[in-house]
Scaffold this motif. Structure first.
Motif, PDB file in Angstrom:
ATOM      1  N   LYS A  40     -16.504  -8.778 -21.292  1.00  9.16           N
ATOM      2  CA  LYS A  40     -15.612  -8.728 -20.353  1.00  9.16           C
ATOM      3  C   LYS A  40     -15.754  -7.327 -20.315  1.00  9.16           C
ATOM      4  O   LYS A  40     -15.265  -7.563 -18.444  1.00  9.16           O
ATOM      5  N   ARG A  41     -16.071  -6.334 -20.255  1.00 13.27           N
ATOM      6  CA  ARG A  41     -15.890  -5.324 -19.673  1.00 13.27           C
ATOM      7  C   ARG A  41     -17.545  -5.184 -18.781  1.00 13.27           C
ATOM      8  O   ARG A  41     -17.369  -4.769 -17.540  1.00 13.27           O
ATOM      9  N   LEU A  42     -18.136  -6.032 -18.881  1.00 18.12           N
ATOM     10  CA  LEU A  42     -19.293  -5.912 -17.660  1.00 18.12           C
ATOM     11  C   LEU A  42     -18.346  -6.985 -16.649  1.00 18.12           C
ATOM     12  O   LEU A  42     -18.978  -7.154 -15.243  1.00 18.12           O
ATOM     13  N   ILE A  43     -18.387  -7.851 -16.592  1.00 15.35           N
ATOM     14  CA  ILE A  43     -16.726  -8.578 -16.140  1.00 15.35           C
ATOM     15  C   ILE A  43     -16.816  -7.637 -14.638  1.00 15.35           C
ATOM     16  O   ILE A  43     -16.080  -7.803 -13.336  1.00 15.35           O
ATOM     17  N   THR A  72     -16.279  -4.125 -14.607  1.00 11.77           N
ATOM     18  CA  THR A  72     -17.326  -3.030 -14.124  1.00 11.77           C
ATOM     19  C   THR A  72     -17.245  -3.373 -12.548  1.00 11.77           C
ATOM     20  O   THR A  72     -18.003  -4.203 -11.858  1.00 11.77           O
ATOM     21  N   GLU A  73     -17.755  -2.455 -11.877  1.00 14.75           N
ATOM     22  CA  GLU A  73     -17.846  -1.962 -10.263  1.00 14.75           C
ATOM     23  C   GLU A  73     -19.100  -2.476 -10.024  1.00 14.75           C
ATOM     24  O   GLU A  73     -19.482  -3.157  -9.061  1.00 14.75           O
ATOM     25  N   ARG A  74     -20.157  -1.948 -10.764  1.00 14.75           N
ATOM     26  CA  ARG A  74     -21.724  -1.753  -9.855  1.00 14.75           C
ATOM     27  C   ARG A  74     -22.273  -2.629 -11.322  1.00 14.75           C
ATOM     28  O   ARG A  74     -21.813  -2.760 -12.446  1.00 14.75           O
ATOM     29  N   PHE A  75     -22.857  -3.443 -11.205  1.00 12.80           N
ATOM     30  CA  PHE A  75     -23.004  -4.704 -12.474  1.00 12.80           C
ATOM     31  C   PHE A  75     -25.066  -4.692 -11.862  1.00 12.80           C
ATOM     32  O   PHE A  75     -25.109  -5.396 -10.232  1.00 12.80           O
ATOM     33  N   ASP A  76     -25.708  -4.619 -12.673  1.00 14.58           N
ATOM     34  CA  ASP A  76     -27.101  -5.218 -12.901  1.00 14.58           C
ATOM     35  C   ASP A  76     -27.809  -5.012 -13.634  1.00 14.58           C
ATOM     36  O   ASP A  76     -27.059  -4.526 -14.869  1.00 14.58           O
ATOM     37  N   TYR A  77     -29.117  -4.689 -14.370  1.00 15.92           N
ATOM     38  CA  TYR A  77     -29.755  -5.312 -15.896  1.00 15.92           C
ATOM     39  C   TYR A  77     -29.615  -3.855 -16.370  1.00 15.92           C
ATOM     40  O   TYR A  77     -29.626  -4.216 -17.386  1.00 15.92           O
ATOM     41  N   ARG A  78     -29.819  -3.103 -14.940  1.00 17.58           N
ATOM     42  CA  ARG A  78     -29.769  -1.807 -16.324  1.00 17.58           C
ATOM     43  C   ARG A  78     -28.410  -1.178 -17.172  1.00 17.58           C
ATOM     44  O   ARG A  78     -28.391  -0.795 -18.534  1.00 17.58           O
ATOM     45  N   VAL A  79     -27.453  -1.850 -16.178  1.00 18.56           N
ATOM     46  CA  VAL A  79     -26.102  -1.539 -16.226  1.00 18.56           C
ATOM     47  C   VAL A  79     -25.749  -2.829 -17.981  1.00 18.56           C
ATOM     48  O   VAL A  79     -25.376  -2.244 -19.162  1.00 18.56           O
ATOM     49  N   MET A  80     -26.532  -3.868 -17.371  1.00 19.41           N
ATOM     50  CA  MET A  80     -26.097  -5.062 -18.603  1.00 19.41           C
ATOM     51  C   MET A  80     -26.705  -4.182 -20.268  1.00 19.41           C
ATOM     52  O   MET A  80     -26.239  -4.627 -20.855  1.00 19.41           O
ATOM     53  N   LYS A  81     -28.234  -4.389 -19.990  1.00 23.50           N
ATOM     54  CA  LYS A  81     -28.569  -3.472 -21.386  1.00 23.50           C
ATOM     55  C   LYS A  81     -27.870  -2.504 -21.602  1.00 23.50           C
ATOM     56  O   LYS A  81     -28.391  -1.988 -23.352  1.00 23.50           O
ATOM     57  N   GLU A  82     -27.426  -2.028 -20.830  1.00 24.32           N
ATOM     58  CA  GLU A  82     -26.888  -0.268 -21.701  1.00 24.32           C
ATOM     59  C   GLU A  82     -25.987  -0.734 -22.239  1.00 24.32           C
ATOM     60  O   GLU A  82     -25.905   0.389 -23.470  1.00 24.32           O
ATOM     61  N   ILE A  83     -25.268  -1.630 -22.333  1.00 22.73           N
ATOM     62  CA  ILE A  83     -24.021  -2.164 -22.582  1.00 22.73           C
ATOM     63  C   ILE A  83     -24.667  -3.142 -24.063  1.00 22.73           C
ATOM     64  O   ILE A  83     -24.119  -3.001 -25.088  1.00 22.73           O
ATOM     65  N   LEU A  84     -24.703  -3.918 -23.660  1.00 23.97           N
ATOM     66  CA  LEU A  84     -25.552  -5.630 -24.106  1.00 23.97           C
ATOM     67  C   LEU A  84     -26.910  -4.743 -25.649  1.00 23.97           C
ATOM     68  O   LEU A  84     -26.610  -5.605 -26.906  1.00 23.97           O
TER      69      LEU A  84
END
Length: 464
Positions: free
Chosen positions: A154-157, A159-171
């Motif tokens: 839900k947090r990733l959905i 978020t204003e900016r989304f890319d692979y690095r942001v995804m891996k940082e959270i998950l």
């Protein structure tokens, strides 16, 4: 380990490189020699090669000559079929019209998946649309519930900016960051009767879908059985369409007649080095009006396949067979220097002759160093080369041997004799004479010779 991909290359180029790299075995020649010796059927077959030049002419072909059509690598199967015109004639005309009808009738059903399902479950167009909507509702519901059960998603959905690095940082590595059990819990609640843990409307839709499917199947049990075959067509059948072209190419490149090739395949079969993958029979007369074929499963000798008559008109049937290869034999054929180098090493090992294979000097890999003083370089060439290309390849090989000898000499290894072992049918004596002046030192000091497959055994005997 394979070479690292260039990120600037196009996807098409990357795929082409991967495909080409995948057709070559990653095992060393040394490994393959040991595997051949420990593989009893292959070991037995290799003993027969020395006295049968037809075996060599077929199996010492370059892998692209054995399994390629127009320089495109095909699935590594041996094909066999009855050739309808002169067996050695080169022709671009592939298979019979009857076979094309047979294959098209089998493959045609692939694009009719919706119709097959409707027919199988006895569902008309209106009911199908309703059932599809219900199914989409269920999928959407479970997907949303899964997201709702996972705060990080839900947090990733949101978020204003989304890319692979942001995804891996959270998950991170997904452990303890995503609750994959959410799916299981939702499915359990969908079929649970005592408690309503799922939206009753969704539960109702699920039950409706299940009942519709089971009811349709029970009412149309014969259609279900027929449709199962239609939904899983014989995907290997289209491979038979290239059997005639593949076989003609093979006969042309090997210089063998149909019967000579058939005898080699029979020998491979007797030694359990090839296995029937698919054999089909069809009638050229009957199949034009009503496409039909029969298929043989299990072991069958290549020479016995043609003994089959049509059940309707009793005329001899046409046939096409595909044989897969023993794993060790396939690895040897698809190695850098093919079965040729494995066979050489196998002979040396059985004769008790000391040799090193695939050993590196400071700069180069040396194919074979025998008795610490004889260098043999193995080369696999494609068959369809003109005289200019053959001369260029030979010149390159002689230059390579010269460099290897020089490097070995610098490292204290004294080479007294050098050979080029290749898979061509002769030793190109005239070409050797033309290159003698340029490589005079190799011919004089190291008695450079070219060995063709039929000369391997005699040359080895001289080394003992």
């Amino acid at each position: 380990m394979g070479k690292k991909m260039n990120e600037n290359e196009s996807l098409d180029l990357k795929i082409d490189k991967v495909v080409r790299a995948s057709v070559q075995s990653d095992k060393s020649t040394k490994e393959l020699i040991e595997n051949a010796i420990s593989n009893m059927p292959l070991n037995k077959f290799l003993k027969q090669i020395s006295s049968n030049p037809h075996h060599k002419r077929l199996l010492f072909l370059h892998r692209f000559d054995l399994f390629g059509i127009e320089d495109e690598m095909q699935i590594p199967y041996f094909h066999l079929c009855n050739l309808t015109i002169n067996e050695n004639e080169s022709s671009t005309q592939v298979e019979s019209t009857a076979l094309q009808y047979v294959v098209s009738s089998e493959i045609e059903v692939i694009s009719n998946g919706k119709i097959i399902l409707q027919s199988m479950f006895g569902i008309d167009e209106n009911k199908w649309d309703i059932l599809t909507d219900d199914f989409n509702d269920v999928v959407a519901y479970f997907a949303i519930q899964f997201i709702r059960s996972n705060p990080n998603i839900k947090r990733l959905i949101n978020t204003e900016r989304f890319d692979y690095r942001v995804m891996k940082e959270i998950l991170k590595d997904y452990k303890n960051t995503i609750n994959f059990d959410a799916f299981d819990k939702e499915i359990e609640s969908a079929i649970e009767t005592e408690q309503e843990k799922i939206d009753p409307l969704i539960k109702s839709k699920i039950e409706k879908i299940i009942i519709s499917i089971i009811s349709g199947m029970m009412k149309n049990i014969e259609e279900v059985l027929d449709s199962t075959k239609k939904m899983m067509p014989n995907y290997i059948l289209p491979l038979h369409l290239s059997s005639s072209l593949w076989l003609r190419n093979l006969l042309s490149r090997s210089g063998l007649s149909f019967l000579e090739c058939l005898n080699v395949l029979d020998e491979l079969y007797r030694n359990r080095l090839i296995e029937n993958k698919s054999t089909i029979f069809w009638c050229e007369n009957c199949s034009l009006e009503n496409p039909s074929y029969s298929e043989h499963h299990g072991r069958i000798a290549p020479s016995k396949i043609s003994r089959n008559n049509c059940l309707n008109c009793n005329k001899p049937q046409s046939y096409a067979s595909i044989f897969s290869l023993d794993g060790t034999l396939k690895e040897a054929i698809f190695s850098k220097d093919g079965l040729l180098s494995v066979y050489l090493g196998w002979i040396l090992k059985n004769k008790g002759i000391e040799f090193e294979v695939g050993e590196y000097s400071e700069k180069y890999e040396n194919d074979f160093i025998i008795n610490k003083c004889i260098l043999i370089e193995c080369k696999m060439f494609k068959s369809e080369k003109d005289s200019v290309a053959i001369r260029s390849e030979t010149d390159s090989c002689f230059s390579q041997i010269k460099k290897h000898i020089k490097q070995l000499d610098l490292e204290g290894i004294e080479i007294k004799q050098a050979y080029l072992l290749w898979n061509r049918k002769d030793n190109a004596e005239e070409l050797q004479r033309k290159l003698r002046y340029k490589y005079n030192q190799l011919f004089k000091e190291y008695e450079l010779k070219i060995i063709c497959p039929d000369e391997i055994e005699e040359t080895i005997e001289e080394m003992k």
